[in-house]
Write a protein that holds these residues in place. Structure first.
Motif, PDB file in Angstrom:
ATOM      1  N   UNK A   1       0.826  -1.204   0.000  1.00 57.05           N
ATOM      2  CA  UNK A   1       0.000   0.000   0.000  1.00 57.05           C
ATOM      3  C   UNK A   1       0.871   1.270   0.000  1.00 57.05           C
ATOM      4  N   UNK A   2       1.989   1.235   0.721  1.00 52.86           N
ATOM      5  CA  UNK A   2       2.877   2.386   0.728  1.00 52.86           C
ATOM      6  C   UNK A   2       3.522   2.590  -0.639  1.00 52.86           C
ATOM      7  N   UNK A   3       3.919   1.500  -1.294  1.00 50.10           N
ATOM      8  CA  UNK A   3       4.480   1.633  -2.640  1.00 50.10           C
ATOM      9  C   UNK A   3       3.456   2.228  -3.595  1.00 50.10           C
ATOM     10  N   UNK A   4       2.205   1.782  -3.484  1.00 53.18           N
ATOM     11  CA  UNK A   4       1.151   2.336  -4.335  1.00 53.18           C
ATOM     12  C   UNK A   4       1.022   3.842  -4.135  1.00 53.18           C
ATOM     13  N   UNK A   5       1.075   4.286  -2.888  1.00 48.38           N
ATOM     14  CA  UNK A   5       0.920   5.716  -2.616  1.00 48.38           C
ATOM     15  C   UNK A   5       2.126   6.506  -3.106  1.00 48.38           C
TER      16      UNK A   5
ATOM     17  N   UNK B   1      13.405   3.112  -7.684  1.00 48.53           N
ATOM     18  CA  UNK B   1      12.985   1.775  -7.293  1.00 48.53           C
ATOM     19  C   UNK B   1      12.674   1.722  -5.815  1.00 48.53           C
ATOM     20  N   UNK B   2      12.486   0.497  -5.314  1.00 47.81           N
ATOM     21  CA  UNK B   2      12.169   0.296  -3.899  1.00 47.81           C
ATOM     22  C   UNK B   2      13.145  -0.709  -3.288  1.00 47.81           C
TER      23      UNK B   2
ATOM     24  N   UNK C   1       2.504  -4.980 -10.009  1.00 51.27           N
ATOM     25  CA  UNK C   1       1.122  -4.493  -9.869  1.00 51.27           C
ATOM     26  C   UNK C   1       1.110  -2.975  -9.710  1.00 51.27           C
ATOM     27  N   UNK C   2       2.063  -2.434  -8.935  1.00 50.06           N
ATOM     28  CA  UNK C   2       2.154  -0.983  -8.771  1.00 50.06           C
ATOM     29  C   UNK C   2       2.360  -0.314 -10.132  1.00 50.06           C
TER      30      UNK C   2
ATOM     31  N   UNK D   1      10.202  -0.301 -14.890  1.00 50.53           N
ATOM     32  CA  UNK D   1      10.781   1.026 -14.651  1.00 50.53           C
ATOM     33  C   UNK D   1      11.188   1.227 -13.200  1.00 50.53           C
ATOM     34  N   UNK D   2      10.597   0.469 -12.294  1.00 53.34           N
ATOM     35  CA  UNK D   2      10.962   0.536 -10.874  1.00 53.34           C
ATOM     36  C   UNK D   2      11.859  -0.639 -10.525  1.00 53.34           C
TER      37      UNK D   2
END
Length: 436
Positions: free
Chosen positions: A103-107, A121-122, A142-143, A153-154
């Motif tokens: 959820x944090x990645x989505x935001x 990236x993450x 999914x993000x 791209x991430x």
């Protein structure tokens, strides 16, 4: 299947991995640490900046932390000279934690927040076996899909904090390029020795962390096999600059250039330590270890107290530690030559490479490089001369520090002035051209 050594990233080296809390409780501006880090420049700015929404941020502040990342990166990300890789929460044994990280990645990656165009990236902590890595990869996919981002791209970097994750590195090479996943997005393998120690149930008499040289070797090996970049974990004693430098030197001998940085001061050390030195340096093994010699009027003087030379009627008496021997001038020269070694400067390395390239162009496959010095011990001077054969293998090995410099020069234009001041414009120009 894709060759795992075909890198997803142009960058081959990461020197510094700097984490910042994403939200600080009790402050008027909870994002103040993020704002401060986002404005670092030059040698104080890391190659990879990690807004840390996991361990560095209190659990109660992490939702606000995700919002802060989006806000600060949207404002300052375009001018930040390094890459930006937020760390989100994750745990191999907790679906709830993984979902919260998702959820944090989505935001953070929502284009409407204006940050994702500056995010590279993450970073995923606390991963387990390779199936767990694939779950994180799937969430990032999914993000990207949810927000209409270009596939892949991430990037994804993982922190090796468990025995499961350490073993997974051995399997990673075989999974890259598999059509059932997008693990080609992998970038960094980062050691997390604190949680690794906990996972391994390791203990030391003092309670200090074990050194874990095996973990660092395995991470470097896993990164090399998969075409990724290895980064060592944090060095907690931020005042121990000598220890930090020693840790980095030991890491580089394992092929691990990057290290976690906890302060801007550590970032400077991490950014400069892997670069070739400005000046060459002779070392001498005096029986207690290699010590630096001091250059004085064209001579390299030994100033320690573990080695001494005395002239006698028949030649010289040489003592190093408890070892004493009588020798003539040739024997003394051989003794010092065996104990002396040279750390080449950037200019030295570039000059040697240029000489070898010219010889190769002329059809010569190997040449001898000669290094001369006058060493002084207790007023006794000895001229030594060291020959080293250079062939293609020697050339390629010497090229690694120059390749590092070229990588830094390409990806960190904000450091060009500092590099020119460190080496001179002429040496920088030659270093960026050699080996191409």
């Amino acid at each position: 299947m894709t060759d795992p050594t075909d890198r997803h990233y142009d960058r081959e080296f990461v020197r510094s991995f700097f984490t910042s809390p994403t939200a600080v409780d009790g402050e008027d501006d909870s994002a103040k640490m993020l704002r401060r880090a986002a404005q670092l420049r030059g040698l104080e700015a890391p190659d990879v900046w990690v807004p840390d929404n996991e361990d560095a941020t209190a659990p109660s502040m992490r939702d606000e932390g995700a919002r802060n990342i989006a806000e600060v990166v949207s404002e300052h990300g375009a001018d930040f000279p390094g890459e930006i890789h937020p760390r989100v929460v994750w745990h191999r044994d907790s679906p709830e934690t993984r979902y919260r990280g998702f959820r944090h990645m989505l935001e953070i990656a929502d284009p409407e927040n204006g940050a994702v165009e500056h995010i590279d990236g993450f970073v995923i902590p606390e991963v387990g076996d390779l199936d767990d890595w694939k779950k994180a990869d799937e969430f990032i996919t999914i993000v990207e899909t949810e927000h209409g981002l270009e596939p892949g791209s991430l990037s994804m970097s993982v922190i090796i904090e468990s025995g499961e994750a350490e073993l997974a590195m051995s399997d990673l090479r075989g999974e890259l390029g598999n059509p059932s996943n997008n693990l080609e997005r992998m970038f960094l393998l980062v050691d997390g020795e604190v949680d690794y120690t906990k996972d391994m149930r390791a203990m030391t008499p003092t309670g200090e962390l074990p050194e874990w040289p095996e973990l660092r070797h395995n991470t470097s090996r896993g990164a090399s096999a998969a075409g990724l970049v290895a980064v060592d974990g944090p060095y907690d004693d931020i005042r121990d600059v000598t220890g930090y430098r020693g840790r980095m030197e030991a890491n580089r001998a394992k092929g691990m250039t990057g290290i976690w940085s906890l302060t801007p001061g550590q970032v400077v050390e991490a950014n400069t330590a892997p670069l070739p030195p400005e000046d060459g340096q002779w070392l001498l093994d005096d029986g207690s270890g290699e010590v630096e010699l001091r250059e004085e009027n064209g001579r390299w003087a030994y100033t320690g107290d573990s080695l001494w030379i005395e002239e006698t009627d028949d030649g010289y008496r040489f003592q190093a530690g408890a070892e004493t021997r009588e020798c003539d001038a040739d024997g003394l020269r051989e003794e010092l030559l065996d104990r002396a070694s040279y750390v080449p400067s950037m200019d030295d390395i570039v000059d040697s490479m240029e000489q070898f390239e010219a010889a190769k162009e002329a059809g010569t496959g190997a040449i001898a490089m000669t290094r001369e010095a006058t060493i002084e011990v207790d007023g006794v001077t000895v001229d030594i001369e060291n020959d080293r054969m250079w062939d293609e293998a020697t050339y390629q090995a010497a090229k690694t520090p120059i390749t590092l410099f070229q990588d830094v020069y390409e990806h960190r234009p904000d450091q060009h002035d500092e590099l020119a001041e460190r080496y001179s414009e002429d040496v920088v120009e030659r270093a960026t051209a050699v080996g191409e």
